[in-house]
Design a protein around this motif. Structure first.
Motif, mmCIF file in Angstrom:
data_model
loop_
_atom_site.group_PDB
_atom_site.id
_atom_site.type_symbol
_atom_site.label_atom_id
_atom_site.label_comp_id
_atom_site.label_asym_id
_atom_site.label_seq_id
_atom_site.Cartn_x
_atom_site.Cartn_y
_atom_site.Cartn_z
ATOM 1 N N SER A 1 0.808 -1.218 0.000
ATOM 2 C CA SER A 1 0.000 0.000 0.000
ATOM 3 C C SER A 1 0.841 1.268 0.000
ATOM 4 O O SER A 1 0.477 2.262 -0.639
ATOM 5 N N ALA B 1 2.066 1.664 -3.498
ATOM 6 C CA ALA B 1 0.929 1.977 -4.370
ATOM 7 C C ALA B 1 0.543 3.444 -4.235
ATOM 8 O O ALA B 1 0.318 4.139 -5.234
ATOM 9 N N LEU B 2 0.479 3.933 -2.994
ATOM 10 C CA LEU B 2 0.140 5.341 -2.784
ATOM 11 C C LEU B 2 1.220 6.245 -3.368
ATOM 12 O O LEU B 2 0.906 7.272 -3.998
ATOM 13 N N TYR C 1 -2.946 -2.512 -8.933
ATOM 14 C CA TYR C 1 -2.362 -2.358 -7.606
ATOM 15 C C TYR C 1 -3.165 -1.432 -6.703
ATOM 16 O O TYR C 1 -2.798 -1.225 -5.543
ATOM 17 N N ALA C 2 -4.253 -0.892 -7.186
ATOM 18 C CA ALA C 2 -5.105 -0.041 -6.357
ATOM 19 C C ALA C 2 -6.523 -0.057 -6.909
ATOM 20 O O ALA C 2 -6.731 -0.329 -8.093
ATOM 21 N N LEU D 1 -4.303 -1.393 -1.959
ATOM 22 C CA LEU D 1 -4.716 -0.039 -1.590
ATOM 23 C C LEU D 1 -6.097 0.278 -2.142
ATOM 24 O O LEU D 1 -6.371 0.037 -3.323
ATOM 25 N N VAL E 1 -8.565 3.651 -2.371
ATOM 26 C CA VAL E 1 -8.620 5.105 -2.201
ATOM 27 C C VAL E 1 -10.046 5.568 -2.450
ATOM 28 O O VAL E 1 -10.610 5.303 -3.518
ATOM 29 N N VAL F 1 -4.212 -4.806 3.064
ATOM 30 C CA VAL F 1 -4.771 -3.664 2.348
ATOM 31 C C VAL F 1 -4.771 -2.459 3.275
ATOM 32 O O VAL F 1 -4.796 -2.599 4.495
ATOM 33 N N ASP F 2 -4.708 -1.279 2.668
ATOM 34 C CA ASP F 2 -4.899 -0.035 3.392
ATOM 35 C C ASP F 2 -6.036 0.694 2.697
ATOM 36 O O ASP F 2 -6.199 0.584 1.466
#
Length: 191
Positions: free
Chosen positions: A8, A11-12, A41-42, A94, A96, A174-175
């Motif tokens: 994560s 990814a961010l 990836y997100a 991740l 969002v 995961v975040d």
């Protein structure tokens, strides 16, 4: 071959770097046609507003991110299911929740709370789902930006509590974060 972020944090960082390229007008050419050998990836949960083209805002190639959209990024069973699928089956690290300035769904909710007139049907469902952010802000006189941020945070909290996302979060697979897109600058601010 394009290298993928593995967690994560990476990814961010990749999304932030892409947004910086977009906001400064230095997006990579051909980004929409490139293909990835690995899965995304997100996953970005965003509003349906066409002023916020998610892959473009993050300067990402086709296949790099999953995008799930609804007015005001309101969650329903299909949205929850799509996010769960991306996290559990595609192993994205991740999620969002991306709100944006001047969200018309949030503005309509503020107006509905202020006047006491709420639309019926599916639009009423959207208003109902966003209303807690207006209530939490303290009044229908709260700023659109304040209510939008509150709605983003509430959506993040709901995702963090939902199974199986809560289990994936606890296992550090995961975040889940919130962010807001600024229409005038093109920048995404993480909340």
């Amino acid at each position: 071959m394009i290298q993928y972020p593995v967690g994560s944090v990476e990814a961010l960082a990749s999304l932030r770097a892409g947004n910086a390229r977009f906001a400064t007008g230095s997006s990579r050419p051909g980004r929409t046609t490139a293909r990835h050998d690995r899965g995304p990836y997100a996953v970005v949960v965003g509003c349906l507003d066409p002023r916020v083209p998610v892959e473009t805002v993050f300067d990402q190639s086709a296949g790099a991110i999953c995008v799930v959209r609804s007015a005001g990024h309101v969650l329903d069973h299909a949205i929850f299911g799509s996010i769960e699928f991306a996290v559990t089956e595609l192993k994205v690290p991740l999620v969002v929740v991306l709100g944006h300035e001047d969200c018309r769904a949030v503005a309509a909710t503020i107006e509905a709370v202020r006047t006491g007139r709420r639309p019926a049907g599916a639009r009423g469902f959207l208003i109902e789902q966003i209303t807690p952010a207006v209530v939490h802000a303290g009044s229908a006189d709260a700023s659109l930006d304040q209510v939008t941020k509150g709605h983003i945070r509430r959506t993040v909290a709901r995702l963090k509590q939902a199974d199986p996302l809560a289990k994936q979060l606890t296992a550090h697979r995961v975040d889940i974060i919130g962010a807001i897109y600024r229409l005038d600058t093109g920048h995404v601010e993480v909340l």
